[in-house]
Design a protein around this motif. Structure first.
Motif, PDB file in Angstrom:
ATOM      1  N   LEU A 137      66.070 -11.251  59.352  1.00 34.82           N
ATOM      2  CA  LEU A 137      65.250 -10.108  58.960  1.00 34.82           C
ATOM      3  C   LEU A 137      66.137  -9.133  58.192  1.00 34.82           C
ATOM      4  CD1 LEU A 137      63.220  -9.426  62.229  1.00 34.82           C
ATOM      5  CD2 LEU A 137      62.460 -10.607  60.164  1.00 34.82           C
ATOM      6  N   VAL A 138      65.686  -8.734  57.008  1.00 37.13           N
ATOM      7  CA  VAL A 138      66.383  -7.734  56.198  1.00 37.13           C
ATOM      8  C   VAL A 138      65.412  -6.579  56.008  1.00 37.13           C
ATOM      9  CG1 VAL A 138      67.490  -7.248  53.997  1.00 37.13           C
ATOM     10  CG2 VAL A 138      67.774  -9.498  55.049  1.00 37.13           C
ATOM     11  N   GLN A 139      65.723  -5.447  56.589  1.00 31.86           N
ATOM     12  CA  GLN A 139      64.846  -4.287  56.585  1.00 31.86           C
ATOM     13  C   GLN A 139      63.443  -4.661  57.074  1.00 31.86           C
ATOM     14  OE1 GLN A 139      65.152  -2.537  52.682  1.00 31.86           O
ATOM     15  NE2 GLN A 139      67.133  -1.637  53.139  1.00 31.86           N
ATOM     16  N   GLY A 140      63.399  -5.498  58.098  1.00 34.51           N
ATOM     17  CA  GLY A 140      62.142  -5.906  58.694  1.00 34.51           C
ATOM     18  C   GLY A 140      61.413  -7.027  57.975  1.00 34.51           C
ATOM     19  N   ARG A 141      61.928  -7.462  56.824  1.00 32.47           N
ATOM     20  CA  ARG A 141      61.264  -8.525  56.056  1.00 32.47           C
ATOM     21  C   ARG A 141      61.923  -9.877  56.364  1.00 32.47           C
ATOM     22  NH1 ARG A 141      57.853  -8.954  52.146  1.00 32.47           N
ATOM     23  NH2 ARG A 141      57.895  -6.780  51.517  1.00 32.47           N
ATOM     24  N   PRO A 142      61.123 -10.904  56.723  1.00 34.38           N
ATOM     25  CA  PRO A 142      61.676 -12.234  56.966  1.00 34.38           C
ATOM     26  C   PRO A 142      62.227 -12.837  55.667  1.00 34.38           C
ATOM     27  CG  PRO A 142      59.432 -12.043  57.817  1.00 34.38           C
ATOM     28  CD  PRO A 142      59.677 -10.847  56.970  1.00 34.38           C
ATOM     29  N   ILE A 143      63.465 -13.296  55.732  1.00 37.14           N
ATOM     30  CA  ILE A 143      64.158 -13.844  54.563  1.00 37.14           C
ATOM     31  C   ILE A 143      64.843 -15.149  54.956  1.00 37.14           C
ATOM     32  CG2 ILE A 143      66.102 -13.454  52.953  1.00 37.14           C
ATOM     33  CD1 ILE A 143      63.905 -11.474  52.422  1.00 37.14           C
ATOM     34  N   ILE A 144      64.824 -16.119  54.054  1.00 41.45           N
ATOM     35  CA  ILE A 144      65.711 -17.269  54.179  1.00 41.45           C
ATOM     36  C   ILE A 144      66.862 -17.000  53.219  1.00 41.45           C
ATOM     37  CG2 ILE A 144      66.029 -19.729  53.845  1.00 41.45           C
ATOM     38  CD1 ILE A 144      63.209 -20.160  54.745  1.00 41.45           C
ATOM     39  N   ASP A 145      68.047 -16.882  53.781  1.00 44.74           N
ATOM     40  CA  ASP A 145      69.239 -16.479  53.051  1.00 44.74           C
ATOM     41  C   ASP A 145      70.066 -17.707  52.675  1.00 44.74           C
ATOM     42  OD1 ASP A 145      71.012 -14.438  52.111  1.00 44.74           O
ATOM     43  OD2 ASP A 145      72.270 -14.770  53.871  1.00 44.74           O
ATOM     44  N   PHE A 146      70.547 -17.720  51.422  1.00 45.10           N
ATOM     45  CA  PHE A 146      71.353 -18.828  50.923  1.00 45.10           C
ATOM     46  C   PHE A 146      72.773 -18.357  50.622  1.00 45.10           C
ATOM     47  CE2 PHE A 146      66.980 -19.943  50.017  1.00 45.10           C
ATOM     48  CZ  PHE A 146      66.908 -21.255  50.458  1.00 45.10           C
ATOM     49  N   PRO A 147      73.753 -19.255  50.666  1.00 44.70           N
ATOM     50  CA  PRO A 147      75.150 -18.861  50.456  1.00 44.70           C
ATOM     51  C   PRO A 147      75.434 -18.243  49.079  1.00 44.70           C
ATOM     52  CG  PRO A 147      75.037 -21.112  51.300  1.00 44.70           C
ATOM     53  CD  PRO A 147      73.636 -20.664  51.022  1.00 44.70           C
ATOM     54  N   ASP A 148      74.612 -18.540  48.065  1.00 45.55           N
ATOM     55  CA  ASP A 148      74.857 -17.993  46.723  1.00 45.55           C
ATOM     56  C   ASP A 148      74.321 -16.574  46.554  1.00 45.55           C
ATOM     57  OD1 ASP A 148      72.113 -18.361  46.570  1.00 45.55           O
ATOM     58  OD2 ASP A 148      72.177 -19.683  44.822  1.00 45.55           O
ATOM     59  N   GLY A 149      73.752 -16.002  47.634  1.00 45.63           N
ATOM     60  CA  GLY A 149      73.217 -14.642  47.568  1.00 45.63           C
ATOM     61  C   GLY A 149      71.724 -14.586  47.321  1.00 45.63           C
TER      62      GLY A 149
END
Length: 124
Positions: free
Chosen positions: A81-93
């Motif tokens: 969660l980033v600022q309450g938003r669900p995110i799938i985060d990748f190594p390239d940013g």
């Protein structure tokens, strides 16, 4: 591996937007029993649909095979969660923002969400 409140549901499942391909979409379906992901999507509305597979390695981590799109075979990802938003985060940013928990294209037009414009809290 999954939520204690609902062990049949994976946080990865849903409809996502990729800031690298704002006119496209990403749909992730999770098979909780097998610990597998199926990712389908398009980079553009008239683009060819792609299909990727993945393995859920923990409740919030997975490895996705991007080789059908010319990318790495074993790309680690992290659900957060980033600022309450669900995110799938990748190594390239890059990060895909989840628009809906339903793994289907919404019947309404979705405004693009840019992961890169979210402000992450800094550690003191």
């Amino acid at each position: 591996m999954f939520s204690a409140s609902d062990p049949t549901k994976s946080p990865f499942q849903g409809y996502y937007k990729d800031p690298e391909h704002l006119d496209g979409y990403r749909i992730i379906k999770a098979n909780v029993g097998l610990g597998e992901l199926l990712v389908t999507g398009r980079d553009a509305p008239d683009g060819e649909e792609f299909v990727l597979t993945g393995v859920i390695t923990s409740q919030f981590s997975a490895i996705i095979d991007f080789s059908p799109k010319g990318g790495p075979k074993n790309l680690p990802t992290r659900f957060k969660l980033v600022q309450g938003r669900p995110i799938i985060d990748f190594p390239d940013g890059n990060g895909w923002a989840r628009i809906s928990e339903k793994p289907a294209i919404p019947s309404i037009k979705v405004e693009a969400v840019s992961y890169t414009h979210l402000t992450l809290p800094t550690k003191a």
